[in-house]
Design a protein around this motif. Structure first.
Motif, PDB file in Angstrom:
ATOM      1  N   GLN A 107      -4.872  -2.203  -4.560  1.00  0.00           N
ATOM      2  CA  GLN A 107      -4.654  -1.576  -3.252  1.00  0.00           C
ATOM      3  C   GLN A 107      -5.990  -1.178  -2.616  1.00  0.00           C
ATOM      4  OE1 GLN A 107      -1.644   1.450  -3.166  1.00  0.00           O
ATOM      5  NE2 GLN A 107      -0.462   0.425  -4.758  1.00  0.00           N
ATOM      6  N   LEU A 108      -6.875  -0.583  -3.394  1.00  0.00           N
ATOM      7  CA  LEU A 108      -8.195  -0.203  -2.883  1.00  0.00           C
ATOM      8  C   LEU A 108      -9.020  -1.440  -2.570  1.00  0.00           C
ATOM      9  CD1 LEU A 108     -10.405   1.868  -2.269  1.00  0.00           C
ATOM     10  CD2 LEU A 108     -10.972   1.867  -4.709  1.00  0.00           C
ATOM     11  N   ILE A 116       0.864  -1.179   0.000  1.00  0.00           N
ATOM     12  CA  ILE A 116       0.000   0.000   0.000  1.00  0.00           C
ATOM     13  C   ILE A 116       0.901   1.230   0.000  1.00  0.00           C
ATOM     14  CG2 ILE A 116      -1.694   1.307   1.348  1.00  0.00           C
ATOM     15  CD1 ILE A 116      -2.855  -1.216   0.106  1.00  0.00           C
ATOM     16  N   LYS A 117       0.623   2.148  -0.900  1.00  0.00           N
ATOM     17  CA  LYS A 117       1.449   3.351  -1.010  1.00  0.00           C
ATOM     18  C   LYS A 117       0.748   4.585  -0.461  1.00  0.00           C
ATOM     19  CE  LYS A 117       3.824   1.471  -5.036  1.00  0.00           C
ATOM     20  NZ  LYS A 117       3.089   0.323  -5.477  1.00  0.00           N
ATOM     21  N   GLU A 118      -0.571   4.625  -0.503  1.00  0.00           N
ATOM     22  CA  GLU A 118      -1.315   5.808  -0.082  1.00  0.00           C
ATOM     23  C   GLU A 118      -1.684   5.727   1.400  1.00  0.00           C
ATOM     24  OE1 GLU A 118      -2.058   4.032  -2.786  1.00  0.00           O
ATOM     25  OE2 GLU A 118      -1.674   5.412  -4.430  1.00  0.00           O
ATOM     26  N   LYS A 119      -1.439   6.810   2.110  1.00  0.00           N
ATOM     27  CA  LYS A 119      -1.691   6.854   3.550  1.00  0.00           C
ATOM     28  C   LYS A 119      -3.172   6.650   3.873  1.00  0.00           C
ATOM     29  CE  LYS A 119      -1.096   9.523   7.691  1.00  0.00           C
ATOM     30  NZ  LYS A 119       0.009   9.665   8.568  1.00  0.00           N
ATOM     31  N   TYR A 120      -4.065   7.229   3.076  1.00  0.00           N
ATOM     32  CA  TYR A 120      -5.494   7.102   3.367  1.00  0.00           C
ATOM     33  C   TYR A 120      -5.952   5.646   3.283  1.00  0.00           C
ATOM     34  CZ  TYR A 120      -6.560   6.869  -1.670  1.00  0.00           C
ATOM     35  OH  TYR A 120      -6.636   6.500  -2.994  1.00  0.00           O
ATOM     36  N   LEU A 121      -5.354   4.857   2.394  1.00  0.00           N
ATOM     37  CA  LEU A 121      -5.696   3.437   2.317  1.00  0.00           C
ATOM     38  C   LEU A 121      -5.129   2.690   3.522  1.00  0.00           C
ATOM     39  CD1 LEU A 121      -5.161   2.760  -1.500  1.00  0.00           C
ATOM     40  CD2 LEU A 121      -7.331   2.960  -0.289  1.00  0.00           C
ATOM     41  N   THR A 122      -3.917   3.035   3.915  1.00  0.00           N
ATOM     42  CA  THR A 122      -3.307   2.420   5.105  1.00  0.00           C
ATOM     43  C   THR A 122      -4.175   2.677   6.330  1.00  0.00           C
ATOM     44  OG1 THR A 122      -1.101   2.678   4.175  1.00  0.00           O
ATOM     45  CG2 THR A 122      -1.234   2.378   6.560  1.00  0.00           C
TER      46      THR A 122
END
Length: 159
Positions: A135-136, A11-17
Motif C-alpha cells: 500500500q505504501l 488502500i485502507k489508510e486515509k493518509y495513503l489515499t
C-alpha cells in the motif's frame, strides 16, 4: 503518455489515499494516469506452498484481465533493476521517444507476483532490496513517476 498502475489490494489508510490523490493530481499535467486495484487473496500466515501458489495464480488472472498487448509492462520486483531517479526518468523518456506511450506498472500483493506476470514483464524494476508494504509502495511509485516527469521536462523538484 499513459501510465497505468495495476495493484493488488485496496488502500485502507486515509493518509495513503490522500497522498495518492495528491500525486495523481500533480501527474495530470504530464500524463494520463489510471490506477486499477484488483482483489487480493486472503491467505493464512502459515499457508502451504500450494495455497500460496493458488493465491498468486488467482491474483495473476485478475491482473492479466487488464493487460493489453501494446503495454510496456513494468513489474516491481525485489530482484529487478535498481536505478537512480535520473536513470528512471531517462528510461521512461526513451519509451516515449520510441512511440511506446502505454507504461503499465504492476505492484503485487503481500506474497508477490505470479510467474506468468513476471514472464510477460518488459522491465523488472526494484526500488530497493528492502521490502515495503504494497500500500505504501503505491505512493512511492507515484512520487518517482512524478519526479521522472519533472526531470524529463527540465523542471526543478526538491532533491
Amino acid at each position: 503518455m499513459n501510465i497505468r498502475i495495476i495493484t493488488v489490494g485496496k488502500i485502507k489508510e486515509k493518509y495513503l489515499t490522500l497522498a495518492i490523490q495528491e500525486y495523481a493530481k500533480r501527474l495530470n499535467s504530464y500524463c494520463r494516469l489510471e490506477i486499477i486495484e484488483v482483489k487480493d487473496e486472503k491467505i493464512p500466515e502459515n499457508a502451504s506452498e500450494a495455497q500460496r501458489t493458488k493465491a498468486l495464480q488467482s491474483e495473476g488472472k485478475r491482473i492479466l484481465n487488464y493487460l493489453k498487448e501494446q503495454d510496456i509492462l513494468v513489474t516491481l520486483e525485489i530482484c529487478g533493476d535498481q536505478m537512480d531517479s535520473q536513470s528512471f526518468a531517462q528510461k521512461i523518456e526513451t519509451y516515449g521517444i520510441q512511440g511506446k506511450s502505454q507504461l503499465t506498472f504492476v505492484i503485487g500483493g503481500s506474497i508477490g507476483l505470479c510467474p506468468e506476470i513476471k514472464k510477460r514483464s518488459n522491465w523488472k524494476l526494484s526500488f530497493s532490496e528492502m521490502t515495503f508494504p504494497h500500500q505504501l509502495f503505491r505512493v512511492i511509485l507515484l512520487e518517482q513517476v512524478y519526479r521522472a516527469f519533472k526531470i524529463i521536462n527540465g523542471e526543478t523538484y526538491h532533491k
